[in-house]
Design an enzyme around this catalytic site. Sequence first.
Site, mmCIF file in Angstrom:
data_model
loop_
_atom_site.group_PDB
_atom_site.id
_atom_site.type_symbol
_atom_site.label_atom_id
_atom_site.label_comp_id
_atom_site.label_asym_id
_atom_site.label_seq_id
_atom_site.Cartn_x
_atom_site.Cartn_y
_atom_site.Cartn_z
ATOM 1 N N GLY A 91 -5.180 -0.819 7.069
ATOM 2 C CA GLY A 91 -5.328 0.577 7.458
ATOM 3 C C GLY A 91 -4.228 1.430 6.857
ATOM 4 N N GLY B 26 -7.208 -4.270 8.610
ATOM 5 C CA GLY B 26 -8.457 -3.534 8.747
ATOM 6 C C GLY B 26 -9.590 -4.093 7.919
ATOM 7 N N GLU C 45 0.582 -8.519 10.736
ATOM 8 C CA GLU C 45 1.119 -7.415 11.529
ATOM 9 C C GLU C 45 2.426 -7.721 12.253
ATOM 10 O OE1 GLU C 45 -3.165 -6.701 10.766
ATOM 11 O OE2 GLU C 45 -2.022 -8.415 11.510
ATOM 12 N N ASP D 287 -4.773 -6.614 15.257
ATOM 13 C CA ASP D 287 -5.827 -5.897 15.973
ATOM 14 C C ASP D 287 -7.188 -6.065 15.313
ATOM 15 O OD1 ASP D 287 -5.164 -4.304 13.768
ATOM 16 O OD2 ASP D 287 -5.390 -2.413 14.846
#
Length: 350
Positions: free
Chosen positions: A66, A114, A137, A145
């Site tokens: 992202g 992402g 991450e 996520d």
Amino acid sequence: MSKDVLIETRARIGHITLNRPDALHALNTGMCRDMLSALKGWSSDTDIELVLIDHAEGSRGFCAGGDIRMLARSGAADGAEARAFFADEYRLNTAIHNFPKPFVALMDGVTMGGGVGLSVHGSHRIATERTLFAMPETGIGLFPDVGGGWFLPRLEGELGTWLALTGARLKGTDVVAAGVASHFVPSGSVADLRSDLINASSPSEELDGILAKYVEPVDVGSFAQHADTINSCFAHDRAEDILEALQGNGSEWAREQAGLLKTKSPRTVKVALRQLREGRAFDLFEDNMINEYRIGCRQVASTDFIEGVRAVIIDKDHDPKWDPSSLEAISDETVDGVFAPLPDGEELSF
């Protein structure tokens, strides 16, 4: 519609092409909204039998993640833009997970963060020798996520816990062996595979036969030799116990993982571990994404995330100063606060 993602109907296929090559097709809010809108329409469109997602040719990434810089800027301010991005991205992940027709992702290149969320929840996930998977991450103070709390703990044994906490990378056939991808196709065959799908008179019915022309068998993953260590050391529910188990294992590989773990944000390691343990128990994907939205809204404003982005993305000195700097210094109360329900009207809705 954003030029960063190309959306078109080709015969009986809904075709999504990521188109930000300079950013390895990293996602922004407009891209997420456009893809979500397309999926909602295609879901009930009887003329569309299958969705295909790929990336523009000429780059080495399927999707590298992202817009991390935007998230850091927003998190350092009021966080509103970051929360809007997470909401749209997580609704998109959910739409892919629940899509009622074949969803084919051509993961021909870097697939991180992402990009994993755009592919791993689909029915058909095609890796090539160019595929590089990771959920890195914990190294920037965010968390794994985009549905990581759902799919990672559902990989074999504690493989997902190892991948989430250390940010370990898988390449090529290992991505299939791990269960992240469903099929392996040589990159040189991807264009022909795409063409066959687009030209099929009934792509949903012909999908298995088309894939059979190009799919190659996959051996056990290179990580399999460490499976016993992964399953024993990463089975603990306390990050401190995982680190202690790795340090006491006696193997060089385990010591390497311990060293790697100690470079990550202690706060994020604890958050990610709890995220996976809670995600394993959820019966509904939506409940997992509500949980991740709570985490995201808070992690994006954390000092560790701001510092991680500075060290890895901005200054690139790769020497983040985590605060606190040890697992022991992160209290259960701190972690509880990350997972607490959001105020009325602020929870993720679908």
